[in-house]
Enzyme design. Structure first.
Site, PDB file in Angstrom:
ATOM      1  N   GLY A 206      37.156  39.957  36.824  1.00  0.00           N
ATOM      2  CA  GLY A 206      36.431  38.637  37.515  1.00  0.00           C
ATOM      3  C   GLY A 206      37.010  38.414  39.092  1.00  0.00           C
ATOM      4  O   GLY A 206      36.342  37.498  39.762  1.00  0.00           O
ATOM      5  N   ASP A 207      37.868  38.840  39.684  1.00  0.00           N
ATOM      6  CA  ASP A 207      38.267  38.752  41.132  1.00  0.00           C
ATOM      7  C   ASP A 207      39.202  39.863  41.576  1.00  0.00           C
ATOM      8  O   ASP A 207      40.217  39.652  42.210  1.00  0.00           O
ATOM      9  CB  ASP A 207      39.324  37.357  41.114  1.00  0.00           C
ATOM     10  CG  ASP A 207      39.247  36.872  42.617  1.00  0.00           C
ATOM     11  OD1 ASP A 207      38.349  37.243  43.413  1.00  0.00           O
ATOM     12  OD2 ASP A 207      40.164  36.140  42.827  1.00  0.00           O
ATOM     13  N   LEU A 208      38.695  41.237  41.446  1.00  0.00           N
ATOM     14  CA  LEU A 208      39.426  42.074  41.772  1.00  0.00           C
ATOM     15  C   LEU A 208      39.386  42.446  43.143  1.00  0.00           C
ATOM     16  O   LEU A 208      38.133  42.807  43.537  1.00  0.00           O
ATOM     17  CB  LEU A 208      39.426  43.548  40.733  1.00  0.00           C
ATOM     18  CG  LEU A 208      40.271  44.656  41.015  1.00  0.00           C
ATOM     19  CD1 LEU A 208      41.778  43.952  40.534  1.00  0.00           C
ATOM     20  CD2 LEU A 208      39.903  45.870  40.337  1.00  0.00           C
TER      21      LEU A 208
END
Length: 310
Positions: A206-208
């Protein structure tokens, strides 16, 4: 909840640690955030006593308090705490599902207090130290591994929930707004289509991106700070495209097509689908920025570069 692509961990000019905790928490959570900050020191001291931890230095922090700690048996770890409004539940669920495969291990958590004890990645420098081609290869490999995790029974939301941000933006800015309206309407439509047509769904980080991957000992690189989402694997191609922070937006825009090609292969989606997700996630990042202040412009530059290929 905190938006994707959070504050850079180190100042690009001075090389010093950025500590944006107080302004970021106050801006994001208002009075609740201010109250939480006022009780932070007693909270950390109480957790240290309860868990038999020795608290060390502050680590890079913006939306959450982060401290290097040492466990009673000498194990180095990280204590992370945030406003206990439930936004960390998805991160906890994701880390439990990842179980150390591609990400730092969750050692202990108390969702009610918004507190997590995590494996410490050592030496801990960010993947920004690698040439871009090499970094993108590592990021793709981590996504491939993370997407193999089982779906948690509860915790992470479906990415479909983020559709509402586009609708809210269009309602708030019915005429000329901070973002080109055509881009927002296109992204909103694509988001719906991509969710409806997902060939498979996985547990997403989700936020790599470059600031959420640290050098480690157990594995060369480990992911941190998952937002925890469920959906099409192509979603996770998006945040990489407007990072590293402090990079010339024009450079990131030029890199985007080549990055997408490699990331699409890594997560197992076709190039057109990865391009559409990349565009939509970049627009969403700017929509989130517009909620609280001026747009950043970096993700917008990438979105505009990708738009002709949709």
């Amino acid at each position: 909840m905190p938006p994707s692509g959070a504050t850079a961990r180190f100042d690009a000019v001075t090389g010093s640690l950025r500590d944006d905790l107080h302004p970021t928490v106050s801006r994001t959570w208002g009075a609740a955030g201010v109250a939480w900050l006022s009780a932070l020191d007693p909270l950390l001291d109480g957790l240290a006593t309860e868990l038999d931890l020795e608290i060390g230095r502050a680590l890079p922090q913006s939306f959450h308090a982060v401290r290097a700690v040492t466990c009673a048996d000498g194990t180095p770890a990280v204590l992370k705490a945030g406003v206990p409004d439930g936004h960390l539940d998805a991160e906890i669920a994701a880390l439990r599902a990842f179980d150390g495969r591609g990400a730092v291990r969750l050692l202990w958590a108390d969702p009610g207090r918004g507190a997590l004890l995590l494996e410490r990645a050592d030496p801990g420098h960010e993947i920004v130290t690698l040439p871009d081609d090499e970094a993108v290869g590592v990021l793709g490999g981590l996504l491939h591994e993370l997407h193999r995790a089982p779906l948690p029974a509860a915790g992470p939301e479906h990415v479909r929930a983020e559709q509402a941000a586009f609708e809210d933006h269009l309602a708030r800015f019915p005429g000329a707004g901070p973002l080109p309206r055509r881009l927002v309407t296109t992204a909103a439509g694509l988001w719906r289509e991509l969710c409806d047509s997902a060939p498979r769904e996985v547990l997403l980080h989700g936020d790599l991106h470059h600031h959420n991957v640290l050098a480690a000992t157990r594995e060369p690189w480990l992911a941190i700070d998952p937002h925890g989402r469920v959906g099409d694997p192509g979603y996770d191609c998006g945040q990489v495209l407007y990072n590293p922070l402090d990079t010339d937006p024009a450079v990131l825009a030029d890199r985007a097509p080549g990055r997408i090609e490699r990331l699409a292969d890594a997560v197992g989606v076709d190039h057109d689908r990865a391009t559409a997700w990349g565009f939509a996630v970049c627009v969403l990042s700017e929509v989130w920025c517009a909620q609280d202040g001026p747009i950043d412009g970096t993700a917008l530059a990438v979105a505009e570069r990708l738009a002709p290929g949709l």
